[in-house]
Design a protein around this motif. Structure first.
Motif, PDB file in Angstrom:
ATOM      1  N   ILE A   1       0.785  -1.409   0.042  1.00  0.00           N
ATOM      2  CA  ILE A   1      -0.054  -0.012  -0.009  1.00  0.00           C
ATOM      3  C   ILE A   1       0.651   1.252  -0.023  1.00  0.00           C
ATOM      4  CG2 ILE A   1      -1.635   1.221   1.076  1.00  0.00           C
ATOM      5  CD1 ILE A   1      -2.729  -1.278   2.357  1.00  0.00           C
ATOM      6  N   THR A   2       1.860   1.136   0.679  1.00  0.00           N
ATOM      7  CA  THR A   2       2.553   2.472   1.001  1.00  0.00           C
ATOM      8  C   THR A   2       3.832   2.509   0.287  1.00  0.00           C
ATOM      9  OG1 THR A   2       4.085   1.457   2.953  1.00  0.00           O
ATOM     10  CG2 THR A   2       1.556   2.688   3.157  1.00  0.00           C
ATOM     11  N   GLY A   3       4.446   1.282  -0.128  1.00  0.00           N
ATOM     12  CA  GLY A   3       5.604   1.202  -0.731  1.00  0.00           C
ATOM     13  C   GLY A   3       7.053   1.238   0.081  1.00  0.00           C
ATOM     14  N   GLN A   4       6.756   1.308   1.518  1.00  0.00           N
ATOM     15  CA  GLN A   4       7.743   1.030   2.627  1.00  0.00           C
ATOM     16  C   GLN A   4       7.358   0.242   3.399  1.00  0.00           C
ATOM     17  OE1 GLN A   4       7.738   4.898   4.513  1.00  0.00           O
ATOM     18  NE2 GLN A   4       8.880   5.966   3.115  1.00  0.00           N
ATOM     19  N   ARG A   5       8.530  -0.773   3.895  1.00  0.00           N
ATOM     20  CA  ARG A   5       7.986  -2.075   4.619  1.00  0.00           C
ATOM     21  C   ARG A   5       8.350  -1.506   6.215  1.00  0.00           C
ATOM     22  NH1 ARG A   5       7.508  -7.010   3.392  1.00  0.00           N
ATOM     23  NH2 ARG A   5       7.964  -8.608   5.003  1.00  0.00           N
ATOM     24  N   PRO A   6       7.327  -1.902   6.743  1.00  0.00           N
ATOM     25  CA  PRO A   6       7.318  -1.427   8.362  1.00  0.00           C
ATOM     26  C   PRO A   6       8.362  -2.314   9.115  1.00  0.00           C
ATOM     27  CG  PRO A   6       5.327  -2.809   7.983  1.00  0.00           C
ATOM     28  CD  PRO A   6       5.907  -2.403   6.588  1.00  0.00           C
ATOM     29  N   VAL A   7       9.222  -1.419   9.951  1.00  0.00           N
ATOM     30  CA  VAL A   7      10.001  -2.239  10.889  1.00  0.00           C
ATOM     31  C   VAL A   7       9.870  -2.436  12.499  1.00  0.00           C
ATOM     32  CG1 VAL A   7      11.801  -1.638   9.255  1.00  0.00           C
ATOM     33  CG2 VAL A   7      11.204  -0.160  10.945  1.00  0.00           C
ATOM     34  N   HIS A   8       8.448  -1.789  12.893  1.00  0.00           N
ATOM     35  CA  HIS A   8       8.117  -1.729  14.004  1.00  0.00           C
ATOM     36  C   HIS A   8       6.849  -2.715  14.241  1.00  0.00           C
ATOM     37  CE1 HIS A   8      11.077   1.477  14.818  1.00  0.00           C
ATOM     38  NE2 HIS A   8      10.313   2.237  13.988  1.00  0.00           N
ATOM     39  N   TYR A   9       6.855  -3.468  15.372  1.00  0.00           N
ATOM     40  CA  TYR A   9       5.913  -4.370  15.651  1.00  0.00           C
ATOM     41  C   TYR A   9       5.620  -4.326  17.145  1.00  0.00           C
ATOM     42  CZ  TYR A   9       3.971  -9.204  16.340  1.00  0.00           C
ATOM     43  OH  TYR A   9       3.016  -9.985  16.625  1.00  0.00           O
ATOM     44  N   ARG A  10       4.283  -4.465  17.239  1.00  0.00           N
ATOM     45  CA  ARG A  10       3.551  -4.679  18.527  1.00  0.00           C
ATOM     46  C   ARG A  10       2.492  -5.680  18.509  1.00  0.00           C
ATOM     47  NH1 ARG A  10       0.896   0.460  20.895  1.00  0.00           N
ATOM     48  NH2 ARG A  10       2.922   1.081  21.845  1.00  0.00           N
ATOM     49  N   PRO A  11       2.799  -6.892  19.264  1.00  0.00           N
ATOM     50  CA  PRO A  11       1.903  -7.884  19.286  1.00  0.00           C
ATOM     51  C   PRO A  11       0.404  -7.564  20.206  1.00  0.00           C
ATOM     52  CG  PRO A  11       3.506  -8.245  21.013  1.00  0.00           C
ATOM     53  CD  PRO A  11       3.809  -7.155  20.198  1.00  0.00           C
ATOM     54  N   PRO A  12      -0.622  -8.342  19.331  1.00  0.00           N
ATOM     55  CA  PRO A  12      -1.996  -7.872  20.243  1.00  0.00           C
ATOM     56  C   PRO A  12      -1.753  -8.422  21.703  1.00  0.00           C
ATOM     57  CG  PRO A  12      -2.256  -8.986  18.080  1.00  0.00           C
ATOM     58  CD  PRO A  12      -0.664  -8.948  18.307  1.00  0.00           C
ATOM     59  N   TRP A  13      -2.435  -7.335  22.479  1.00  0.00           N
ATOM     60  CA  TRP A  13      -2.265  -7.390  24.087  1.00  0.00           C
ATOM     61  C   TRP A  13      -0.854  -7.247  24.618  1.00  0.00           C
ATOM     62  CZ3 TRP A  13      -5.899 -10.956  21.719  1.00  0.00           C
ATOM     63  CH2 TRP A  13      -7.236 -10.555  21.906  1.00  0.00           C
ATOM     64  N   GLY A  14      -0.022  -6.972  23.747  1.00  0.00           N
ATOM     65  CA  GLY A  14       1.601  -7.188  24.083  1.00  0.00           C
ATOM     66  C   GLY A  14       2.065  -8.296  24.448  1.00  0.00           C
ATOM     67  N   LEU A  15       1.319  -9.261  24.166  1.00  0.00           N
ATOM     68  CA  LEU A  15       1.889 -10.861  24.582  1.00  0.00           C
ATOM     69  C   LEU A  15       2.889 -11.268  23.460  1.00  0.00           C
ATOM     70  CD1 LEU A  15      -1.680 -12.288  25.598  1.00  0.00           C
ATOM     71  CD2 LEU A  15       0.239 -11.299  26.934  1.00  0.00           C
ATOM     72  N   PHE A  16       4.082 -11.483  24.215  1.00  0.00           N
ATOM     73  CA  PHE A  16       5.103 -12.045  23.292  1.00  0.00           C
ATOM     74  C   PHE A  16       5.425 -13.522  23.477  1.00  0.00           C
ATOM     75  CE2 PHE A  16       6.608  -7.669  23.241  1.00  0.00           C
ATOM     76  CZ  PHE A  16       6.851  -7.503  21.983  1.00  0.00           C
TER      77      PHE A  16
END
Length: 251
Positions: free
Chosen positions: A143-158
């Motif tokens: 969509i944007t032409g840029q690959r995201p590099v930041h990630y947050r899992p749902p509920w912050g559960l790793f």
């Protein structure tokens, strides 16, 4: 007959011991898979950003969008106050609303990923987890032409596999959470909670969609009203709003 009884008792003892062994293995796996990453990221502060170090800097972040009703209104509010924020996007929603994603990028905000669907990582196998992370990144990049590099899992559960499968991403949590996904809290309580929890380098998490499990559909409206009050109050203080990548430079 006595011999048969002894053999039967030994058999029962063996079954019990095997059960204990399997239970121990299961507990060890759960500890390694979920509990250890949880302790590392939330308590020790290793592996995921929770807050920055510079004085008077604040990072506004938003999870669970885009929402066709609330996200455009949120963008209008941020534009009104000339504030940039970081959006952790659900990939499936991005596919449905690419124009909103393009607007987020066009107006100078940062885009991270929040899985393809809003499902806890604890309940996914490694292959499914890999799909969630990387397919979401593919969607945003298309969509944007840029690959995201930041990630947050749902509920912050790793899980342990997040750190193995997501090595190309930086992991982001938060230091301020106010329960804005529940509408019963209301505008005034949300405003007070945010303002009283502000601190140097804080990462605030809010939600621009009420469609996820446990959330109220109209909750983002109360969030927007409270955020308007908060931004007006903060404008009189020497705080600066920054993006997550700026926070991470000094974390």
């Amino acid at each position: 007959m006595a011999r048969d009884i002894r053999l039967e008792q030994r058999g029962k003892t063996g079954v019990r011991n095997m059960g204990k062994l399997l239970a121990g293995v299961l507990i060890f796996f759960i500890m390694l898979y979920a509990v250890v990453p949880e302790i590392a990221t939330r308590i020790i502060g290793v592996g995921a950003l929770r807050k920055g170090r510079l004085r008077k800097e604040i990072a506004l972040t938003f999870d669970d969008g885009p929402d066709p009703y609330y996200t455009p209104r949120l963008l209008d509010l941020l534009k009104k106050h000339n504030i940039k924020a970081t959006f952790f996007i659900v990939g499936a929603k991005a596919e449905k609303h690419p124009d909103i994603i393009k607007r987020i990028q066009r107006e100078g905000h940062l885009i991270g990923i929040h899985n393809y669907v809003h499902r806890a990582n604890w309940f996914m196998n490694p292959w499914r987890l890999w799909q969630q992370i990387h397919y979401s990144a593919d969607v945003i990049e298309q969509i944007t032409g840029q690959r995201p590099v930041h990630y947050r899992p749902p509920w912050g559960l790793f899980t342990i596999f997040d750190f193995i499968l997501g090595q190309k991403f930086s992991f982001v949590l938060w230091s301020v959470m106010v329960g804005d996904w529940r509408s019963r809290i209301g505008r005034d309580a949300l405003r007070k909670k945010i303002l009283t929890q502000l601190h140097d380098g804080c990462v605030i998490v809010l939600h621009d969609s009420g469609e996820t499990f446990g959330a109220d559909r109209d909750a983002p409206m109360h969030m927007l009203e409270a955020l308007e009050d908060v931004l007006q109050a903060i404008s009189k203080q020497p705080y600066k709003f920054v993006l997550i990548d700026e926070i991470m430079k000094h974390a």
